[in-house]
Write a protein that holds these residues in place. Sequence first.
Motif, PDB file in Angstrom:
ATOM      1  N   LEU A 202     -38.064 -12.471 -47.129  1.00  0.00           N
ATOM      2  CA  LEU A 202     -38.278 -13.808 -46.577  1.00  0.00           C
ATOM      3  C   LEU A 202     -37.164 -14.211 -45.618  1.00  0.00           C
ATOM      4  O   LEU A 202     -37.408 -14.919 -44.637  1.00  0.00           O
ATOM      5  N   THR A 203     -35.951 -13.767 -45.888  1.00  0.00           N
ATOM      6  CA  THR A 203     -34.849 -14.039 -44.968  1.00  0.00           C
ATOM      7  C   THR A 203     -35.082 -13.350 -43.635  1.00  0.00           C
ATOM      8  O   THR A 203     -34.965 -13.962 -42.565  1.00  0.00           O
ATOM      9  N   ALA A 204     -35.410 -12.072 -43.692  1.00  0.00           N
ATOM     10  CA  ALA A 204     -35.652 -11.320 -42.458  1.00  0.00           C
ATOM     11  C   ALA A 204     -36.825 -11.902 -41.669  1.00  0.00           C
ATOM     12  O   ALA A 204     -36.743 -12.075 -40.445  1.00  0.00           O
ATOM     13  N   TYR A 205     -37.895 -12.211 -42.373  1.00  0.00           N
ATOM     14  CA  TYR A 205     -39.090 -12.755 -41.726  1.00  0.00           C
ATOM     15  C   TYR A 205     -38.804 -14.119 -41.120  1.00  0.00           C
ATOM     16  O   TYR A 205     -39.217 -14.412 -39.985  1.00  0.00           O
ATOM     17  N   GLY A 206     -38.086 -14.948 -41.861  1.00  0.00           N
ATOM     18  CA  GLY A 206     -37.759 -16.273 -41.360  1.00  0.00           C
ATOM     19  C   GLY A 206     -36.869 -16.225 -40.137  1.00  0.00           C
ATOM     20  O   GLY A 206     -37.075 -16.973 -39.158  1.00  0.00           O
ATOM     21  N   ILE A 207     -35.875 -15.353 -40.159  1.00  0.00           N
ATOM     22  CA  ILE A 207     -34.981 -15.225 -39.001  1.00  0.00           C
ATOM     23  C   ILE A 207     -35.734 -14.659 -37.799  1.00  0.00           C
ATOM     24  O   ILE A 207     -35.538 -15.106 -36.659  1.00  0.00           O
ATOM     25  N   ALA A 208     -36.605 -13.703 -38.032  1.00  0.00           N
ATOM     26  CA  ALA A 208     -37.444 -13.203 -36.941  1.00  0.00           C
ATOM     27  C   ALA A 208     -38.291 -14.330 -36.358  1.00  0.00           C
ATOM     28  O   ALA A 208     -38.498 -14.406 -35.137  1.00  0.00           O
ATOM     29  N   GLY A 209     -38.781 -15.228 -37.215  1.00  0.00           N
ATOM     30  CA  GLY A 209     -39.538 -16.381 -36.748  1.00  0.00           C
ATOM     31  C   GLY A 209     -38.709 -17.311 -35.886  1.00  0.00           C
ATOM     32  O   GLY A 209     -39.189 -17.833 -34.872  1.00  0.00           O
ATOM     33  N   GLU A 210     -37.463 -17.518 -36.251  1.00  0.00           N
ATOM     34  CA  GLU A 210     -36.569 -18.367 -35.457  1.00  0.00           C
ATOM     35  C   GLU A 210     -36.328 -17.756 -34.078  1.00  0.00           C
ATOM     36  O   GLU A 210     -36.346 -18.452 -33.052  1.00  0.00           O
ATOM     37  N   ILE A 211     -36.092 -16.446 -34.062  1.00  0.00           N
ATOM     38  CA  ILE A 211     -35.863 -15.753 -32.788  1.00  0.00           C
ATOM     39  C   ILE A 211     -37.120 -15.814 -31.923  1.00  0.00           C
ATOM     40  O   ILE A 211     -37.052 -16.091 -30.714  1.00  0.00           O
ATOM     41  N   ALA A 212     -38.279 -15.560 -32.538  1.00  0.00           N
ATOM     42  CA  ALA A 212     -39.534 -15.565 -31.788  1.00  0.00           C
ATOM     43  C   ALA A 212     -39.828 -16.932 -31.190  1.00  0.00           C
ATOM     44  O   ALA A 212     -40.333 -17.043 -30.065  1.00  0.00           O
ATOM     45  N   ALA A 213     -39.518 -17.983 -31.946  1.00  0.00           N
ATOM     46  CA  ALA A 213     -39.790 -19.345 -31.464  1.00  0.00           C
ATOM     47  C   ALA A 213     -39.004 -19.670 -30.206  1.00  0.00           C
ATOM     48  O   ALA A 213     -39.474 -20.422 -29.342  1.00  0.00           O
ATOM     49  N   GLU A 214     -37.818 -19.099 -30.080  1.00  0.00           N
ATOM     50  CA  GLU A 214     -36.995 -19.341 -28.888  1.00  0.00           C
ATOM     51  C   GLU A 214     -37.562 -18.643 -27.655  1.00  0.00           C
ATOM     52  O   GLU A 214     -37.266 -19.031 -26.532  1.00  0.00           O
ATOM     53  N   ARG A 215     -38.388 -17.642 -27.871  1.00  0.00           N
ATOM     54  CA  ARG A 215     -38.944 -16.869 -26.759  1.00  0.00           C
ATOM     55  C   ARG A 215     -40.375 -17.274 -26.413  1.00  0.00           C
ATOM     56  O   ARG A 215     -40.874 -16.927 -25.341  1.00  0.00           O
ATOM     57  N   ALA A 216     -41.030 -17.987 -27.308  1.00  0.00           N
ATOM     58  CA  ALA A 216     -42.465 -18.233 -27.185  1.00  0.00           C
ATOM     59  C   ALA A 216     -42.772 -19.512 -26.420  1.00  0.00           C
ATOM     60  O   ALA A 216     -41.998 -20.478 -26.439  1.00  0.00           O
ATOM     61  N   ALA A 217     -43.943 -19.535 -25.777  1.00  0.00           N
ATOM     62  CA  ALA A 217     -44.440 -20.736 -25.104  1.00  0.00           C
ATOM     63  C   ALA A 217     -45.369 -21.536 -26.010  1.00  0.00           C
ATOM     64  O   ALA A 217     -45.686 -22.683 -25.709  1.00  0.00           O
ATOM     65  N   GLY A 218     -45.823 -20.951 -27.096  1.00  0.00           N
ATOM     66  CA  GLY A 218     -46.760 -21.599 -28.005  1.00  0.00           C
ATOM     67  C   GLY A 218     -47.183 -20.625 -29.081  1.00  0.00           C
ATOM     68  O   GLY A 218     -46.651 -19.510 -29.174  1.00  0.00           O
ATOM     69  N   PRO A 219     -48.163 -21.003 -29.910  1.00  0.00           N
ATOM     70  CA  PRO A 219     -48.551 -20.149 -31.038  1.00  0.00           C
ATOM     71  C   PRO A 219     -49.028 -18.753 -30.641  1.00  0.00           C
ATOM     72  O   PRO A 219     -48.751 -17.778 -31.335  1.00  0.00           O
ATOM     73  N   GLY A 220     -49.754 -18.643 -29.522  1.00  0.00           N
ATOM     74  CA  GLY A 220     -50.281 -17.350 -29.119  1.00  0.00           C
ATOM     75  C   GLY A 220     -49.187 -16.354 -28.788  1.00  0.00           C
ATOM     76  O   GLY A 220     -49.171 -15.225 -29.299  1.00  0.00           O
ATOM     77  N   SER A 221     -48.263 -16.756 -27.945  1.00  0.00           N
ATOM     78  CA  SER A 221     -47.164 -15.851 -27.591  1.00  0.00           C
ATOM     79  C   SER A 221     -46.176 -15.716 -28.735  1.00  0.00           C
ATOM     80  O   SER A 221     -45.479 -14.702 -28.845  1.00  0.00           O
TER      81      SER A 221
END
Length: 243
Positions: A202-221
Motif C-alpha cells: 500500500l505504501t508503494a502503490y500510494g506513492i506511485a499514485g502521488e507521483i502519477a498525479a503530478e504527471r497526469a491531466a486527469g483520470p484517463g492519463s
Amino acid sequence: MNDSLDAAQVASILARVAERRPRVHCLTNTVAQNVTANMLLAFGAVPSMASHPEEVAAVAAGAGAILINLGTISPEGERAIPKLLAVARDRGIPLVLDPVFVELSSIRLQLAEDVMRLPGVIVRGNATEMAALSPVMSGANGVLRVTTGKVDRIEGDGRVVTVSHGHELMTKVTGLGCASSALIAACLAVETDPAIAAAAALTAYGIAGEIAAERAAGPGSFAMHLIDALAGLDEAALRARMA
C-alpha cells in the motif's frame, strides 16, 4: 502496538518481488482484470486469472499467492472458490480476500465467510465492506484486516500499521482498489509477515499514485502514469516521499 515501515523496508520487499517474480492467481472482478494484470506486471509480479472450476486448482497450485475478489461473482466463480481454498490450505499458499460490495448481497457475505474459514486470510476492503464483515472477522482465525481509505489501517494480532500515501485520483479510475489487493498478494508471496507485506504494497502503490498525479491531466492519463510510476519506483523515490 503501532508499527511503521521505512523506505528501506519497502524497497527490500519490492526488490524481492522483482527478483522472484511471484505469480499471483486472481479470481477477480471482470471489470478490474486488465488493470490488475497491468499493475502486477509493473510491480514485477506475474498475473494468472483462470476461473474455470475444472482447471482453477491446477493453475493456482504453483502460484505464490491467491486473490479472491467478489466484485463480479458468477456461478462459475462461486464453484471455483472452494477449489482455490483447498489449494491454498493444502499447499500453504497465502490468500487475500477482496469483499467487494459484501454489504449488498447475502451471497457475497456467505462466500466471504467461507473464505475466512481458512486460517490467516488477509481481508482488504473499504470501511463499509469491513464494517459489514466485522462480526464474521471477530471469530475468524488469524485474519489480518486491511481497511483502505484516506489513511489505510492494517490490524491483526494486536498490531496496527497505518499508511498515509495515495491521491484522490486513485478513486476515479475503475479497478484501482481491486488492483491494490493483488499487489498485497504479490508482497505476501515474498514476505512472511502479512502486516508488513500489506503495508509495503500500500505504501508503494500510494506513492506511485502521488507521483502519477503530478504527471497526469486527469483520470484517463492518471491510469497510464500510475503504471509507469509503479514500474519505476525505487528506494530514492520512496525516501523522498516517506521523509
